[in-house]
Design a protein around this motif. Structure first.
Motif, PDB file in Angstrom:
ATOM      1  N   MET A  22     -38.862 -43.625  22.717  1.00  0.00           N
ATOM      2  CA  MET A  22     -38.129 -43.751  23.952  1.00  0.00           C
ATOM      3  C   MET A  22     -36.784 -43.073  23.766  1.00  0.00           C
ATOM      4  O   MET A  22     -36.083 -43.355  22.818  1.00  0.00           O
ATOM      5  N   GLY A  23     -36.445 -42.238  24.633  1.00  0.00           N
ATOM      6  CA  GLY A  23     -35.166 -41.566  24.547  1.00  0.00           C
ATOM      7  C   GLY A  23     -35.089 -40.722  23.299  1.00  0.00           C
ATOM      8  O   GLY A  23     -36.075 -40.399  22.681  1.00  0.00           O
ATOM      9  N   ASN A  24     -33.908 -40.402  22.929  1.00  0.00           N
ATOM     10  CA  ASN A  24     -33.651 -39.611  21.742  1.00  0.00           C
ATOM     11  C   ASN A  24     -33.202 -40.559  20.650  1.00  0.00           C
ATOM     12  O   ASN A  24     -32.070 -40.997  20.661  1.00  0.00           O
ATOM     13  N   PRO A  25     -34.056 -40.918  19.693  1.00  0.00           N
ATOM     14  CA  PRO A  25     -33.557 -41.790  18.645  1.00  0.00           C
ATOM     15  C   PRO A  25     -32.454 -41.068  17.890  1.00  0.00           C
ATOM     16  O   PRO A  25     -32.485 -39.851  17.758  1.00  0.00           O
ATOM     17  N   ARG A  26     -31.475 -41.823  17.437  1.00  0.00           N
ATOM     18  CA  ARG A  26     -30.351 -41.196  16.735  1.00  0.00           C
ATOM     19  C   ARG A  26     -30.887 -40.533  15.471  1.00  0.00           C
ATOM     20  O   ARG A  26     -31.584 -41.145  14.682  1.00  0.00           O
ATOM     21  N   MET A  27     -30.548 -39.272  15.313  1.00  0.00           N
ATOM     22  CA  MET A  27     -30.999 -38.511  14.159  1.00  0.00           C
ATOM     23  C   MET A  27     -29.986 -38.642  13.029  1.00  0.00           C
ATOM     24  O   MET A  27     -28.784 -38.748  13.266  1.00  0.00           O
ATOM     25  N   ALA A  28     -30.487 -38.596  11.803  1.00  0.00           N
ATOM     26  CA  ALA A  28     -29.604 -38.587  10.638  1.00  0.00           C
ATOM     27  C   ALA A  28     -28.860 -37.259  10.601  1.00  0.00           C
ATOM     28  O   ALA A  28     -29.364 -36.238  11.078  1.00  0.00           O
ATOM     29  N   ARG A  29     -27.660 -37.272  10.051  1.00  0.00           N
ATOM     30  CA  ARG A  29     -26.843 -36.044   9.978  1.00  0.00           C
ATOM     31  C   ARG A  29     -27.614 -34.898   9.312  1.00  0.00           C
ATOM     32  O   ARG A  29     -27.531 -33.760   9.740  1.00  0.00           O
ATOM     33  N   VAL A  39     -31.679 -33.386  27.278  1.00  0.00           N
ATOM     34  CA  VAL A  39     -32.241 -33.971  26.065  1.00  0.00           C
ATOM     35  C   VAL A  39     -32.731 -32.836  25.175  1.00  0.00           C
ATOM     36  O   VAL A  39     -33.121 -31.774  25.669  1.00  0.00           O
ATOM     37  N   ALA A  40     -32.709 -33.078  23.886  1.00  0.00           N
ATOM     38  CA  ALA A  40     -33.241 -32.090  22.953  1.00  0.00           C
ATOM     39  C   ALA A  40     -34.750 -32.005  23.132  1.00  0.00           C
ATOM     40  O   ALA A  40     -35.412 -33.000  23.422  1.00  0.00           O
ATOM     41  N   CYS A  41     -35.273 -30.813  22.975  1.00  0.00           N
ATOM     42  CA  CYS A  41     -36.720 -30.613  23.066  1.00  0.00           C
ATOM     43  C   CYS A  41     -37.368 -31.198  21.825  1.00  0.00           C
ATOM     44  O   CYS A  41     -36.974 -30.876  20.703  1.00  0.00           O
ATOM     45  N   GLY A  42     -38.355 -32.060  22.031  1.00  0.00           N
ATOM     46  CA  GLY A  42     -39.065 -32.659  20.903  1.00  0.00           C
ATOM     47  C   GLY A  42     -39.756 -31.621  20.045  1.00  0.00           C
ATOM     48  O   GLY A  42     -39.800 -31.730  18.829  1.00  0.00           O
ATOM     49  N   ALA A  43     -40.287 -30.592  20.645  1.00  0.00           N
ATOM     50  CA  ALA A  43     -40.968 -29.540  19.904  1.00  0.00           C
ATOM     51  C   ALA A  43     -39.991 -28.733  19.064  1.00  0.00           C
ATOM     52  O   ALA A  43     -40.352 -28.199  18.022  1.00  0.00           O
ATOM     53  N   ALA A  44     -38.742 -28.664  19.484  1.00  0.00           N
ATOM     54  CA  ALA A  44     -37.745 -27.892  18.745  1.00  0.00           C
ATOM     55  C   ALA A  44     -37.440 -28.534  17.402  1.00  0.00           C
ATOM     56  O   ALA A  44     -37.002 -27.862  16.476  1.00  0.00           O
ATOM     57  N   PRO A  67     -44.102 -25.497  28.751  1.00  0.00           N
ATOM     58  CA  PRO A  67     -44.209 -26.491  29.813  1.00  0.00           C
ATOM     59  C   PRO A  67     -44.064 -27.883  29.192  1.00  0.00           C
ATOM     60  O   PRO A  67     -44.609 -28.146  28.126  1.00  0.00           O
ATOM     61  N   ALA A  68     -43.308 -28.726  29.821  1.00  0.00           N
ATOM     62  CA  ALA A  68     -43.095 -30.063  29.282  1.00  0.00           C
ATOM     63  C   ALA A  68     -43.273 -31.098  30.370  1.00  0.00           C
ATOM     64  O   ALA A  68     -43.094 -30.807  31.551  1.00  0.00           O
ATOM     65  N   GLN A  69     -43.641 -32.274  29.953  1.00  0.00           N
ATOM     66  CA  GLN A  69     -43.718 -33.409  30.855  1.00  0.00           C
ATOM     67  C   GLN A  69     -42.748 -34.454  30.300  1.00  0.00           C
ATOM     68  O   GLN A  69     -42.791 -34.781  29.123  1.00  0.00           O
ATOM     69  N   LEU A  70     -41.866 -34.920  31.170  1.00  0.00           N
ATOM     70  CA  LEU A  70     -40.855 -35.883  30.769  1.00  0.00           C
ATOM     71  C   LEU A  70     -41.089 -37.201  31.490  1.00  0.00           C
ATOM     72  O   LEU A  70     -41.162 -37.235  32.717  1.00  0.00           O
ATOM     73  N   LEU A  71     -41.225 -38.263  30.729  1.00  0.00           N
ATOM     74  CA  LEU A  71     -41.358 -39.606  31.278  1.00  0.00           C
ATOM     75  C   LEU A  71     -39.962 -40.213  31.302  1.00  0.00           C
ATOM     76  O   LEU A  71     -39.335 -40.388  30.255  1.00  0.00           O
ATOM     77  N   VAL A  72     -39.459 -40.503  32.496  1.00  0.00           N
ATOM     78  CA  VAL A  72     -38.078 -40.966  32.667  1.00  0.00           C
ATOM     79  C   VAL A  72     -38.098 -42.422  33.118  1.00  0.00           C
ATOM     80  O   VAL A  72     -38.624 -42.736  34.193  1.00  0.00           O
ATOM     81  N   CYS A  73     -37.517 -43.295  32.298  1.00  0.00           N
ATOM     82  CA  CYS A  73     -37.469 -44.714  32.653  1.00  0.00           C
ATOM     83  C   CYS A  73     -36.367 -44.931  33.681  1.00  0.00           C
ATOM     84  O   CYS A  73     -35.200 -44.594  33.445  1.00  0.00           O
ATOM     85  N   SER A  74     -36.730 -45.500  34.814  1.00  0.00           N
ATOM     86  CA  SER A  74     -35.744 -45.733  35.872  1.00  0.00           C
ATOM     87  C   SER A  74     -34.842 -46.925  35.560  1.00  0.00           C
ATOM     88  O   SER A  74     -33.813 -47.096  36.204  1.00  0.00           O
ATOM     89  N   THR A  75     -35.182 -47.701  34.535  1.00  0.00           N
ATOM     90  CA  THR A  75     -34.367 -48.849  34.163  1.00  0.00           C
ATOM     91  C   THR A  75     -33.320 -48.483  33.117  1.00  0.00           C
ATOM     92  O   THR A  75     -32.126 -48.654  33.333  1.00  0.00           O
ATOM     93  N   CYS A  76     -33.768 -47.943  31.974  1.00  0.00           N
ATOM     94  CA  CYS A  76     -32.833 -47.654  30.872  1.00  0.00           C
ATOM     95  C   CYS A  76     -32.525 -46.162  30.716  1.00  0.00           C
ATOM     96  O   CYS A  76     -31.701 -45.799  29.887  1.00  0.00           O
ATOM     97  N   HIS A  77     -33.174 -45.329  31.487  1.00  0.00           N
ATOM     98  CA  HIS A  77     -33.003 -43.867  31.468  1.00  0.00           C
ATOM     99  C   HIS A  77     -33.486 -43.210  30.191  1.00  0.00           C
ATOM    100  O   HIS A  77     -33.139 -42.053  29.927  1.00  0.00           O
ATOM    101  N   ALA A  78     -34.283 -43.910  29.391  1.00  0.00           N
ATOM    102  CA  ALA A  78     -34.885 -43.275  28.222  1.00  0.00           C
ATOM    103  C   ALA A  78     -35.824 -42.179  28.708  1.00  0.00           C
ATOM    104  O   ALA A  78     -36.440 -42.294  29.770  1.00  0.00           O
ATOM    105  N   VAL A  79     -35.920 -41.120  27.931  1.00  0.00           N
ATOM    106  CA  VAL A  79     -36.801 -40.009  28.267  1.00  0.00           C
ATOM    107  C   VAL A  79     -37.737 -39.768  27.094  1.00  0.00           C
ATOM    108  O   VAL A  79     -37.297 -39.642  25.952  1.00  0.00           O
ATOM    109  N   THR A  80     -39.022 -39.729  27.386  1.00  0.00           N
ATOM    110  CA  THR A  80     -40.032 -39.416  26.394  1.00  0.00           C
ATOM    111  C   THR A  80     -40.668 -38.094  26.791  1.00  0.00           C
ATOM    112  O   THR A  80     -41.095 -37.930  27.933  1.00  0.00           O
ATOM    113  N   GLU A  81     -40.709 -37.171  25.863  1.00  0.00           N
ATOM    114  CA  GLU A  81     -41.300 -35.863  26.137  1.00  0.00           C
ATOM    115  C   GLU A  81     -42.760 -35.857  25.726  1.00  0.00           C
ATOM    116  O   GLU A  81     -43.111 -36.281  24.629  1.00  0.00           O
TER     117      GLU A  81
END
Length: 160
Positions: free
Chosen positions: A1-8, A91-96, A105-119
């Motif tokens: 869900m969303g962009n999990p925080r990435m390590a440095r 949001v960063a591209c998951g494939a990138a 082509p991408a499909q983005l699932l956008v949560c209307s409650t928390c605004h998380a985006v799943t690609e």
């Protein structure tokens, strides 16, 4: 869900891959573009241009809206980020993260409650859109499908 925080270290690796991919295509991931991509990679949620500008100003006092928008246009064009129209955010591209970044082509699932985006990267959906567009005599340049709904985490909370 969303962009999990990435390590440095993961962010640095992703930025290096993005730079190499851009160079291979004859494009230049400038220091500014790299900084904007880094801020998007650090974000837990989709991030808007003005929020990026505010964060960018912490290290670049002279940063202005056109600067950020040009960098975002470049990053979208290079397939490194997606614009989530519904949220007017990026949001960063998951494939990138796994590949070297590419427009796809991408499909983005956008949560209307928390605004998380799943690609999603569902080739069947992309093929169906391309086929329907072709039947209509249309040649799409880019196809991003946004589906608004409720993510699993929010759905679980609503059930409790």
């Amino acid at each position: 869900m969303g962009n999990p925080r990435m390590a440095r270290s993961d962010i640095a690796t992703t930025l290096d891959r993005a730079e190499a991919a851009c160079a291979a295509r004859g494009a230049n991931l400038t220091e500014l573009r790299r900084a904007v991509l880094g801020l998007i990679l650090e974000a837990r949620q989709p991030v808007g241009a003005y929020a990026l500008l505010d964060r960018l100003k912490q290290s670049r006092a002279g940063a202005a809206p056109p600067t950020v928008y040009r960098a975002l246009d470049f990053l979208v064009e290079q397939g490194l980020v997606h614009k989530v129209e519904r949220l007017n955010a990026f949001v960063a591209c998951g494939a990138a993260h796994d590949h070297e970044g590419h427009a796809h082509p991408a499909q983005l699932l956008v949560c209307s409650t928390c605004h998380a985006v799943t690609e999603l990267d569902d080739h069947a959906v992309a093929h169906a859109i391309a086929k329907a567009a072709s039947a209509a005599g249309f040649r799409p340049a880019r196809a991003t499908v946004e589906v608004e709904g409720t993510c699993a985490r929010c759905a679980k909370r609503q059930m409790a």
